[in-house]
Scaffold this motif. Structure first.
Motif, PDB file in Angstrom:
ATOM      1  N   GLU A  63     -17.433 -11.775  42.658  1.00 30.56           N
ATOM      2  CA  GLU A  63     -16.811 -13.086  42.799  1.00 30.56           C
ATOM      3  C   GLU A  63     -16.563 -13.637  41.410  1.00 30.56           C
ATOM      4  O   GLU A  63     -17.435 -13.602  40.550  1.00 30.56           O
ATOM      5  CB  GLU A  63     -17.696 -14.048  43.589  1.00 30.56           C
ATOM      6  CG  GLU A  63     -17.012 -15.364  43.851  1.00 30.56           C
ATOM      7  CD  GLU A  63     -17.871 -16.326  44.663  1.00 30.56           C
ATOM      8  OE1 GLU A  63     -17.410 -17.462  44.859  1.00 30.56           O
ATOM      9  OE2 GLU A  63     -18.978 -15.960  45.074  1.00 30.56           O
ATOM     10  N   LEU A  64     -15.380 -14.138  41.198  1.00 28.22           N
ATOM     11  CA  LEU A  64     -14.983 -14.666  39.894  1.00 28.22           C
ATOM     12  C   LEU A  64     -15.467 -16.118  39.784  1.00 28.22           C
ATOM     13  O   LEU A  64     -14.758 -17.053  40.116  1.00 28.22           O
ATOM     14  CB  LEU A  64     -13.461 -14.576  39.750  1.00 28.22           C
ATOM     15  CG  LEU A  64     -12.867 -14.768  38.366  1.00 28.22           C
ATOM     16  CD1 LEU A  64     -13.503 -13.836  37.343  1.00 28.22           C
ATOM     17  CD2 LEU A  64     -11.374 -14.528  38.417  1.00 28.22           C
ATOM     18  N   THR A  65     -16.699 -16.276  39.325  1.00 31.02           N
ATOM     19  CA  THR A  65     -17.290 -17.603  39.160  1.00 31.02           C
ATOM     20  C   THR A  65     -17.231 -18.015  37.692  1.00 31.02           C
ATOM     21  O   THR A  65     -17.086 -17.168  36.808  1.00 31.02           O
ATOM     22  CB  THR A  65     -18.765 -17.623  39.614  1.00 31.02           C
ATOM     23  OG1 THR A  65     -19.528 -16.781  38.740  1.00 31.02           O
ATOM     24  CG2 THR A  65     -18.907 -17.174  41.058  1.00 31.02           C
ATOM     25  N   GLY A  66     -17.380 -19.306  37.431  1.00 28.55           N
ATOM     26  CA  GLY A  66     -17.396 -19.810  36.068  1.00 28.55           C
ATOM     27  C   GLY A  66     -18.487 -19.192  35.216  1.00 28.55           C
ATOM     28  O   GLY A  66     -18.214 -18.699  34.111  1.00 28.55           O
ATOM     29  N   PRO A  67     -19.754 -19.185  35.687  1.00 28.10           N
ATOM     30  CA  PRO A  67     -20.812 -18.578  34.885  1.00 28.10           C
ATOM     31  C   PRO A  67     -20.573 -17.090  34.609  1.00 28.10           C
ATOM     32  O   PRO A  67     -20.833 -16.611  33.507  1.00 28.10           O
ATOM     33  CB  PRO A  67     -22.067 -18.800  35.726  1.00 28.10           C
ATOM     34  CG  PRO A  67     -21.771 -20.000  36.556  1.00 28.10           C
ATOM     35  CD  PRO A  67     -20.298 -19.895  36.860  1.00 28.10           C
ATOM     36  N   ALA A  68     -20.065 -16.355  35.593  1.00 30.54           N
ATOM     37  CA  ALA A  68     -19.814 -14.924  35.399  1.00 30.54           C
ATOM     38  C   ALA A  68     -18.694 -14.707  34.383  1.00 30.54           C
ATOM     39  O   ALA A  68     -18.800 -13.847  33.500  1.00 30.54           O
ATOM     40  CB  ALA A  68     -19.461 -14.264  36.730  1.00 30.54           C
ATOM     41  N   ALA A  69     -17.613 -15.490  34.484  1.00 34.13           N
ATOM     42  CA  ALA A  69     -16.508 -15.375  33.527  1.00 34.13           C
ATOM     43  C   ALA A  69     -16.980 -15.745  32.123  1.00 34.13           C
ATOM     44  O   ALA A  69     -16.628 -15.079  31.141  1.00 34.13           O
ATOM     45  CB  ALA A  69     -15.338 -16.258  33.956  1.00 34.13           C
ATOM     46  N   ALA A  70     -17.787 -16.792  32.009  1.00 37.41           N
ATOM     47  CA  ALA A  70     -18.309 -17.206  30.706  1.00 37.41           C
ATOM     48  C   ALA A  70     -19.177 -16.116  30.090  1.00 37.41           C
ATOM     49  O   ALA A  70     -19.115 -15.875  28.878  1.00 37.41           O
ATOM     50  CB  ALA A  70     -19.104 -18.509  30.852  1.00 37.41           C
ATOM     51  N   THR A  71     -19.958 -15.428  30.903  1.00 39.13           N
ATOM     52  CA  THR A  71     -20.797 -14.333  30.415  1.00 39.13           C
ATOM     53  C   THR A  71     -19.931 -13.201  29.860  1.00 39.13           C
ATOM     54  O   THR A  71     -20.225 -12.644  28.802  1.00 39.13           O
ATOM     55  CB  THR A  71     -21.714 -13.820  31.539  1.00 39.13           C
ATOM     56  OG1 THR A  71     -22.565 -14.890  31.948  1.00 39.13           O
ATOM     57  CG2 THR A  71     -22.554 -12.645  31.088  1.00 39.13           C
ATOM     58  N   VAL A  72     -18.851 -12.864  30.562  1.00 38.19           N
ATOM     59  CA  VAL A  72     -17.938 -11.818  30.091  1.00 38.19           C
ATOM     60  C   VAL A  72     -17.308 -12.221  28.761  1.00 38.19           C
ATOM     61  O   VAL A  72     -17.261 -11.426  27.819  1.00 38.19           O
ATOM     62  CB  VAL A  72     -16.851 -11.516  31.157  1.00 38.19           C
ATOM     63  CG1 VAL A  72     -15.731 -10.655  30.577  1.00 38.19           C
ATOM     64  CG2 VAL A  72     -17.465 -10.847  32.376  1.00 38.19           C
ATOM     65  N   LEU A  73     -16.816 -13.454  28.670  1.00 41.83           N
ATOM     66  CA  LEU A  73     -16.176 -13.903  27.436  1.00 41.83           C
ATOM     67  C   LEU A  73     -17.164 -13.927  26.275  1.00 41.83           C
ATOM     68  O   LEU A  73     -16.855 -13.466  25.165  1.00 41.83           O
ATOM     69  CB  LEU A  73     -15.538 -15.280  27.637  1.00 41.83           C
ATOM     70  CG  LEU A  73     -14.358 -15.324  28.600  1.00 41.83           C
ATOM     71  CD1 LEU A  73     -13.901 -16.764  28.818  1.00 41.83           C
ATOM     72  CD2 LEU A  73     -13.210 -14.468  28.106  1.00 41.83           C
ATOM     73  N   ASP A  74     -18.344 -14.435  26.514  1.00 46.02           N
ATOM     74  CA  ASP A  74     -19.365 -14.516  25.472  1.00 46.02           C
ATOM     75  C   ASP A  74     -19.728 -13.117  24.967  1.00 46.02           C
ATOM     76  O   ASP A  74     -19.799 -12.877  23.753  1.00 46.02           O
ATOM     77  CB  ASP A  74     -20.597 -15.240  26.013  1.00 46.02           C
ATOM     78  CG  ASP A  74     -21.613 -15.538  24.940  1.00 46.02           C
ATOM     79  OD1 ASP A  74     -21.229 -16.006  23.846  1.00 46.02           O
ATOM     80  OD2 ASP A  74     -22.815 -15.298  25.192  1.00 46.02           O
ATOM     81  N   ALA A  75     -19.940 -12.189  25.873  1.00 48.43           N
ATOM     82  CA  ALA A  75     -20.306 -10.820  25.499  1.00 48.43           C
ATOM     83  C   ALA A  75     -19.169 -10.103  24.766  1.00 48.43           C
ATOM     84  O   ALA A  75     -19.414  -9.163  24.010  1.00 48.43           O
ATOM     85  CB  ALA A  75     -20.704 -10.027  26.742  1.00 48.43           C
ATOM     86  N   SER A  76     -17.931 -10.558  24.960  1.00 46.97           N
ATOM     87  CA  SER A  76     -16.768  -9.938  24.327  1.00 46.97           C
ATOM     88  C   SER A  76     -16.405 -10.595  22.993  1.00 46.97           C
ATOM     89  O   SER A  76     -15.367 -10.283  22.422  1.00 46.97           O
ATOM     90  CB  SER A  76     -15.562 -10.000  25.265  1.00 46.97           C
ATOM     91  OG  SER A  76     -15.843  -9.292  26.454  1.00 46.97           O
ATOM     92  N   GLY A  77     -17.236 -11.513  22.540  1.00 46.59           N
ATOM     93  CA  GLY A  77     -17.004 -12.113  21.228  1.00 46.59           C
ATOM     94  C   GLY A  77     -16.166 -13.371  21.219  1.00 46.59           C
ATOM     95  O   GLY A  77     -15.764 -13.843  20.156  1.00 46.59           O
ATOM     96  N   TRP A  78     -15.910 -13.943  22.381  1.00 46.06           N
ATOM     97  CA  TRP A  78     -15.177 -15.194  22.445  1.00 46.06           C
ATOM     98  C   TRP A  78     -16.142 -16.330  22.131  1.00 46.06           C
ATOM     99  O   TRP A  78     -17.309 -16.280  22.494  1.00 46.06           O
ATOM    100  CB  TRP A  78     -14.573 -15.399  23.832  1.00 46.06           C
ATOM    101  CG  TRP A  78     -13.443 -14.468  24.103  1.00 46.06           C
ATOM    102  CD1 TRP A  78     -13.536 -13.148  24.449  1.00 46.06           C
ATOM    103  CD2 TRP A  78     -12.053 -14.759  24.043  1.00 46.06           C
ATOM    104  NE1 TRP A  78     -12.291 -12.608  24.612  1.00 46.06           N
ATOM    105  CE2 TRP A  78     -11.361 -13.578  24.371  1.00 46.06           C
ATOM    106  CE3 TRP A  78     -11.328 -15.908  23.749  1.00 46.06           C
ATOM    107  CZ2 TRP A  78      -9.972 -13.516  24.404  1.00 46.06           C
ATOM    108  CZ3 TRP A  78      -9.948 -15.846  23.804  1.00 46.06           C
ATOM    109  CH2 TRP A  78      -9.280 -14.667  24.123  1.00 46.06           C
ATOM    110  N   GLU A  79     -15.647 -17.347  21.466  1.00 50.67           N
ATOM    111  CA  GLU A  79     -16.474 -18.499  21.124  1.00 50.67           C
ATOM    112  C   GLU A  79     -16.160 -19.660  22.057  1.00 50.67           C
ATOM    113  O   GLU A  79     -15.021 -20.130  22.124  1.00 50.67           O
ATOM    114  CB  GLU A  79     -16.187 -18.916  19.682  1.00 50.67           C
ATOM    115  CG  GLU A  79     -17.054 -20.048  19.197  1.00 50.67           C
ATOM    116  CD  GLU A  79     -16.781 -20.386  17.748  1.00 50.67           C
ATOM    117  OE1 GLU A  79     -16.862 -21.589  17.423  1.00 50.67           O
ATOM    118  OE2 GLU A  79     -16.481 -19.481  16.967  1.00 50.67           O
ATOM    119  N   GLY A  80     -17.166 -20.105  22.791  1.00 49.34           N
ATOM    120  CA  GLY A  80     -16.995 -21.248  23.687  1.00 49.34           C
ATOM    121  C   GLY A  80     -16.776 -22.500  22.860  1.00 49.34           C
ATOM    122  O   GLY A  80     -17.530 -22.770  21.930  1.00 49.34           O
TER     123      GLY A  80
END
Length: 170
Positions: A16-33
């Motif tokens: 399921e494409l949830t906010g916390p799951a998407a944020a985890t993917v972005l964070d692990a990929s080097g994106w800066e929140g």
């Protein structure tokens, strides 16, 4: 231009494409929140190099990556005269992004569909696929005269969400 194939692959594999799951993917990929909506537990805007990402909605969410954008008023003194040039510049970049997605790790999983997968968003040009139970779309949009022309890649649940008549996420 930032390659988001790895992030898209991970996002498409989520149950399921949830906010916390998407944020985890972005964070692990080097994106800066960058910015956090006080009503949400995760950052809603992200940046990596010259690309931006937004996590929109509540659950399931839509993740939109802006890979290319040009501010209308910054490009030329008279935006109305030159807007077609911006559309052409964005349209020249779109096939490169589509080719990158189709030839990369996601390529074998992308399914072309005859249905409208835009979810009601008005794109100048776009290519969209089904990938498992998700939609992946690469497109060019220009929301209004004050907004930039953007080349975006969007991933969302198939049949989920969209915007209402006022542009608010459902």
């Amino acid at each position: 231009m930032v390659d988001v194939s790895a992030e898209l692959g991970q996002l498409s594999e989520l149950d399921e494409l949830t906010g916390p799951a998407a944020a985890t993917v972005l964070d692990a990929s080097g994106w800066e929140g960058e910015r956090r909506n006080p009503a949400k537990e995760w950052a809603t805007t992200w940046r990596r190099d010259d690309a931006l990402a937004w996590i929109q909605g509540d659950g399931p969410v839509e993740v939109e990556f802006t890979l290319w954008y040009r501010e209308v008023e910054d490009e030329w003194p008279d935006p109305d005269t030159y807007i077609d040039d911006l559309y052409e510049a964005a349209s020249a970049e779109l096939p490169r992004v589509v080719a990158q997605l189709e030839s990369g790790a996601l390529g074998a999983r992308l399914e072309v569909s005859g249905e409208d997968l835009t979810n009601g968003v008005d794109y100048i040009a776009h290519t969209a696929w089904r990938i498992s139970d998700k939609v992946l779309l690469a497109g060019i949009k220009h929301d209004d005269t004050e907004a930039p022309v953007q080349l975006v890649v969007v991933v969302r649940e198939y049949g989920a969400g969209g915007q209402d008549d006022e542009g608010e996420w459902l």
